[in-house]
Design a protein around this motif. Sequence first.
Motif, PDB file in Angstrom:
ATOM      1  N   GLY A   1      51.831  31.130  27.973  1.00 30.88           N
ATOM      2  CA  GLY A   1      52.913  32.132  28.047  1.00 30.88           C
ATOM      3  C   GLY A   1      52.723  32.659  25.952  1.00 30.88           C
ATOM      4  O   GLY A   1      52.309  32.650  25.635  1.00 30.88           O
ATOM      5  N   TYR A   2      53.479  33.532  26.089  1.00 35.53           N
ATOM      6  CA  TYR A   2      53.602  34.230  24.559  1.00 35.53           C
ATOM      7  C   TYR A   2      54.197  32.787  23.236  1.00 35.53           C
ATOM      8  O   TYR A   2      54.071  32.829  22.418  1.00 35.53           O
ATOM      9  CB  TYR A   2      55.179  34.805  24.814  1.00 35.53           C
ATOM     10  CG  TYR A   2      56.934  34.206  24.696  1.00 35.53           C
ATOM     11  CD1 TYR A   2      57.179  33.568  23.165  1.00 35.53           C
ATOM     12  CD2 TYR A   2      57.473  34.369  25.805  1.00 35.53           C
ATOM     13  CE1 TYR A   2      58.462  32.440  24.047  1.00 35.53           C
ATOM     14  CE2 TYR A   2      58.244  32.949  25.960  1.00 35.53           C
ATOM     15  CZ  TYR A   2      58.719  32.547  24.794  1.00 35.53           C
ATOM     16  OH  TYR A   2      60.282  31.722  24.893  1.00 35.53           O
ATOM     17  N   GLU A   3      54.288  31.946  23.652  1.00 32.70           N
ATOM     18  CA  GLU A   3      55.007  30.394  23.180  1.00 32.70           C
ATOM     19  C   GLU A   3      53.120  29.305  22.658  1.00 32.70           C
ATOM     20  O   GLU A   3      53.353  29.077  21.856  1.00 32.70           O
ATOM     21  CB  GLU A   3      55.811  29.176  23.804  1.00 32.70           C
ATOM     22  CG  GLU A   3      55.197  28.533  24.736  1.00 32.70           C
ATOM     23  CD  GLU A   3      54.953  29.240  26.144  1.00 32.70           C
ATOM     24  OE1 GLU A   3      55.676  30.283  25.971  1.00 32.70           O
ATOM     25  OE2 GLU A   3      54.291  28.590  27.236  1.00 32.70           O
ATOM     26  N   GLY A   4      52.263  29.930  22.990  1.00 35.82           N
ATOM     27  CA  GLY A   4      51.261  30.295  22.857  1.00 35.82           C
ATOM     28  C   GLY A   4      51.067  28.544  22.471  1.00 35.82           C
ATOM     29  O   GLY A   4      50.971  27.724  23.545  1.00 35.82           O
ATOM     30  N   GLY A   5      51.093  27.954  21.508  1.00 38.51           N
ATOM     31  CA  GLY A   5      50.677  26.755  21.405  1.00 38.51           C
ATOM     32  C   GLY A   5      49.713  25.691  21.173  1.00 38.51           C
ATOM     33  O   GLY A   5      49.133  25.264  21.619  1.00 38.51           O
ATOM     34  N   ALA A   6      47.608  26.230  21.104  1.00 39.78           N
ATOM     35  CA  ALA A   6      46.849  25.893  21.286  1.00 39.78           C
ATOM     36  C   ALA A   6      46.248  26.734  20.595  1.00 39.78           C
ATOM     37  O   ALA A   6      45.736  27.978  20.533  1.00 39.78           O
ATOM     38  CB  ALA A   6      46.547  25.919  22.538  1.00 39.78           C
ATOM     39  N   VAL A   7      45.173  26.178  20.464  1.00 41.05           N
ATOM     40  CA  VAL A   7      43.751  27.158  19.315  1.00 41.05           C
ATOM     41  C   VAL A   7      42.170  26.669  19.962  1.00 41.05           C
ATOM     42  O   VAL A   7      42.044  25.626  20.729  1.00 41.05           O
ATOM     43  CB  VAL A   7      43.609  27.168  17.890  1.00 41.05           C
ATOM     44  CG1 VAL A   7      42.001  27.995  17.140  1.00 41.05           C
ATOM     45  CG2 VAL A   7      44.430  27.018  17.486  1.00 41.05           C
TER      46      VAL A   7
END
Length: 387
Positions: free
Chosen positions: A225-231
Amino acid sequence: MLSDAQEKRLAELLPKLREVRHDIHQHPEIGFAEERTQALVRTWLKDHGYAPRDSAKTGLIADLGEGARTIALRADMDCLPMQEETPLPYKSVHAGLAHKCGHDGHTTILMGVAAMLPTLGLKGRVRLLFQPSEENINGSGGKAMVEEGALDGVDEVYGLHNWPAYDKGEVRVCAGPIMAQVHSYSITITGVGGHGSQPQLCRDPIVAGAHLVTALQTVVSRGLGYEGGAVLSVGSFHAGKASNVIPGAAELTGTIRSFQPAVTERVLERLHEVCAGVASTFGVTVVPEVVPGFPVLVNDASCAETVHRVAERVVGKGKHSEEDLPMAGGEDFAYMAATVPGAYFFLGAKKPGESTPVCHHPDFDFDDDLIETGVRMMLGIVADRLA
Ligand SMILES: [Zn+2]
Ligand SMILES: [Zn+2]
């Protein structure tokens, strides 16, 4: 705060510490081969009244003081497998090895702390951890030290890193996740090779791989979602040797960075789904292999607060923050902070008006001015926790 006598002692010590840093820089050693560095630190510790013991092959542990509480301070010692091109007077004399992450500086800071500690009149115990092999070329020295019991009886552990992307004079730290969990992956695509003029008889792994690279970009952008948190990055893509041959196989490798177990799980789930989808679309087999690396580095809230409190005195109000944290780098201090409460923090090194080379850049060099800041921060933490 240091007394006048302690300030005098530190002022006398700093030029010597710069020399020590240049000596370590000139003789860089890769993970678990830091024998010269270990010998240099061992001699220094003995000269300052310690009885150091070896740990994790090329690491050292030294204790000072007695008391109910023990505070551990950690420095990493290893270099990177890089050629030193920077024209420094103390340029690396070891071909293919260079201190391009500043661990020469971190080791020097902890040596400075070792020299200053006996003047503090401690009401507890300090444990100095000189850790080998942080860059993980030959495995994790942090993990090895924890497994050997380096943190047995330790109440809190602290570590630092210079960081040229942050302004010089700043300290940055946050509570909770501060650096990422690291997974590396490799993906093998097996198709059917053949003549470049006869694609109808082949199953082209290059075309499947090209679609796979594109589809992998959606693992984070469409999977979270918008919070993402990964690459998720692709770091290599190898296939084929000749212009008129469709190869039989292709291989990709890459890295995944994340900060929460649920996010990591979701990314790995999508990675496997994308691989299976590309396999059925192009009639090839796609086999992903994921290798977990360092866990998430999680700072204890109270230890992070201690770093803020000390930084307020050492670098000043408005010069310590949580800005741009967490960051997606990996750090094996994570094993220590997972074992006892701890905090890892950054010393800014970006010079005003300059684009200071960042860690791992070919022209990176540790900023010697940070030795004093690092020593004052570590001494401040010890004084705060053992007051
Ligand atoms: Zn590094
Ligand atoms: Zn480093």
